[in-house]
Write an enzyme that holds these catalytic residues in place. Structure first.
Site, PDB file in Angstrom:
ATOM      1  N   GLU A  50       0.865  -1.266   0.026  1.00 24.10           N
ATOM      2  CA  GLU A  50       0.078   0.093   0.217  1.00 24.10           C
ATOM      3  C   GLU A  50       0.711   1.142  -0.058  1.00 24.10           C
ATOM      4  OE1 GLU A  50      -2.932   0.292  -0.541  1.00 24.10           O
ATOM      5  OE2 GLU A  50      -3.597  -1.773  -0.520  1.00 24.10           O
ATOM      6  N   TYR A 133      -6.601   6.426   4.061  1.00 24.86           N
ATOM      7  CA  TYR A 133      -6.603   5.427   3.031  1.00 24.86           C
ATOM      8  C   TYR A 133      -5.970   4.148   3.423  1.00 24.86           C
ATOM      9  CZ  TYR A 133      -5.797   2.167  -0.586  1.00 24.86           C
ATOM     10  OH  TYR A 133      -5.381   0.969  -1.616  1.00 24.86           O
ATOM     11  N   ASP A 151      -9.530   4.542  -2.544  1.00 22.86           N
ATOM     12  CA  ASP A 151      -8.669   4.991  -3.375  1.00 22.86           C
ATOM     13  C   ASP A 151      -9.387   5.645  -4.686  1.00 22.86           C
ATOM     14  OD1 ASP A 151      -9.385   2.862  -5.001  1.00 22.86           O
ATOM     15  OD2 ASP A 151      -7.422   2.129  -5.026  1.00 22.86           O
ATOM     16  N   CYS A 203     -14.290  -0.816 -14.653  1.00 23.93           N
ATOM     17  CA  CYS A 203     -14.994   0.570 -14.515  1.00 23.93           C
ATOM     18  C   CYS A 203     -13.840   1.748 -14.606  1.00 23.93           C
ATOM     19  CB  CYS A 203     -15.683   0.670 -13.055  1.00 23.93           C
ATOM     20  SG  CYS A 203     -16.720   2.213 -13.012  1.00 23.93           S
ATOM     21  N   CYS A 210     -18.904  -1.488 -19.473  1.00 28.41           N
ATOM     22  CA  CYS A 210     -20.135  -1.720 -18.614  1.00 28.41           C
ATOM     23  C   CYS A 210     -20.745  -3.023 -18.810  1.00 28.41           C
ATOM     24  CB  CYS A 210     -21.189  -0.398 -18.877  1.00 28.41           C
ATOM     25  SG  CYS A 210     -20.508   0.979 -18.746  1.00 28.41           S
ATOM     26  N   CYS A 213     -19.907  -5.449 -16.019  1.00 29.49           N
ATOM     27  CA  CYS A 213     -19.664  -4.916 -14.798  1.00 29.49           C
ATOM     28  C   CYS A 213     -21.134  -5.677 -13.669  1.00 29.49           C
ATOM     29  CB  CYS A 213     -20.026  -3.513 -14.616  1.00 29.49           C
ATOM     30  SG  CYS A 213     -20.154  -2.749 -12.914  1.00 29.49           S
ATOM     31  N   CYS A 219     -26.441   1.143 -12.092  1.00 30.14           N
ATOM     32  CA  CYS A 219     -25.460   2.186 -12.197  1.00 30.14           C
ATOM     33  C   CYS A 219     -26.228   3.271 -12.652  1.00 30.14           C
ATOM     34  CB  CYS A 219     -24.393   1.895 -13.081  1.00 30.14           C
ATOM     35  SG  CYS A 219     -23.214   3.242 -13.422  1.00 30.14           S
TER      36      CYS A 219
END
Length: 360
Positions: A50, A133, A151, A203, A210, A213, A219
């Site tokens: 991270e 975060y 994020d 995305c 899409c 997804c 959405c």
């Protein structure tokens, strides 16, 4: 006629998290820091990854992560090594304050916490280099505790599924609140990584996929046909350009003069080719003479070294000279050219080295 604002869904469907987790189980990325299905995540590897991924892409961070974990497999190993070794290993990854904070954090965890990372966000936030975060990511991924991990990928997903049209960065608190509504109690670590993977692979910023997804049916941005327009971003101010002159000085033994930058500030603690201060104007002859490591006849090399930092562009001219018999009077470290790879040279200085070797 004024177009009315798009109406975002007031809430997500109850099966939003299970659907995303099911998608993740079949489509998860294979990343070097990610625990395999059924494995227990290692907090050290989660933390290290991270920190490396802050302002850095996965392809750029992956080889550094492998090198670090092969050389320092535990946080105690990392804490026990000299800082210079860490800076050399980090060179090229950028945002070098991360490396210094990484080292400080490793020492705190190794010496004050017996090599164990805390498992709560509030305690993690007390460690050097760990912000909101990163604390949430470690809490969820390494320890399986519920935490809202947000994020850039997550912001993009949330802004689209709820059709949030206010621009970043001002809308960040709203996106975080909406992300918290989606975060499940079960499998929070997998969910956090699923959101990251969804943003990174489906995305995407441009041409989102899409049809692939798991959330496409609810959405709001897709329903309104504005998914590629989100998230909106406030206009950024133009970056200023700073200029300077770097000094490529060789001694009679074929070594080049380097020096170490101050611990605090930009590129703190890293090694550099000496230069004038970086200012908004091209340095004058007097400023060049004052900054030169030795009083020599400097030859200006053709071309300019260009580099971009987060807040400004940099243009460096390079001048070269032979140190002659008085080379020991110069302050700094003399390093043979064939050993420059063992120095903690940041990317901008590697550009200076390559430029000098090509033109000197």
């Amino acid at each position: 006629m004024t177009t009315p604002p798009h109406t975002a869904p007031k809430s997500a469907p109850s099966d939003a998290a299970p659907r995303l987790l099911s998608w993740y189980d079949h489509n998860r990325r294979d990343l070097p820091w990610r625990a395999k299905p059924g494995e227990v995540a290692d907090p050290y590897r989660v933390w290290l990854s991270e920190i490396m991924l802050q302002q850095t892409t996965v392809p750029a961070a992956a080889p550094y992560f492998r090198a670090f974990t092969e050389r320092w497999p535990t946080v105690r190993d990392l804490a026990a090594t000299p800082l210079d070794d860490v800076l050399v290993a980090w060179a090229g990854l950028g945002y070098y304050a991360r490396a210094r904070n990484l080292y400080k954090c490793a020492q705190v965890v190794a010496t004050e916490r017996a090599g164990r990372f805390p498992d709560k966000e509030v305690a993690l936030l007390e460690l050097p280099g760990i912000g909101a975060y990163t604390a949430a990511a470690i809490t969820a991924i390494a320890f399986g505790h519920k935490a809202t991990v947000v994020d850039g990928n997550v912001e993009r997903v949330v802004s689209r599924v709820f059709a949030v049209e206010e621009p970043l960065p001002g809308v960040k608190p709203k996106l975080r609140a909406l992300a918290a509504l989606l975060t499940p109690d079960e499998r929070p670590g997998d969910y956090a990584q699923a959101m990251m993977d969804l943003g990174a692979t489906v995305c995407t910023p441009r041409k989102p996929k899409c049809m692939l997804c798991p959330w496409s049916d609810w959405c709001a941005a897709r329903a309104a046909g504005i998914q590629e327009q989100l998230p909106r971003k406030a206009a950024k101010a133009d970056k200023p350009t700073r200029r300077g002159v770097a000094f490529w000085l060789l001694n009679p033994e074929g070594a080049v003069l380097l020096r170490r930058r101050a611990e605090e500030g930009l590129l703190g603690g890293m090694t550099e080719v000496p230069s004038t201060p970086w200012a908004g104007h091209a340095p004058t002859d007097a400023e060049i003479a004052a900054a030169a490591p030795l009083d020599r006849s400097w030859r200006r090399l053709p071309g300019v070294v260009r580099h971009t930092f987060s807040h400004f562009h940099l243009e460096l001219e390079v001048v070269a000279a032979k140190a002659g018999d008085g080379w020991r009077m110069a302050e700094g470290l003399w390093v043979p050219v064939d050993r420059l790879g063992g120095q903690a040279l940041p990317s901008v200085m590697m550009k200076v080295v390559r430029h000098a070797l090509a033109h000197a």
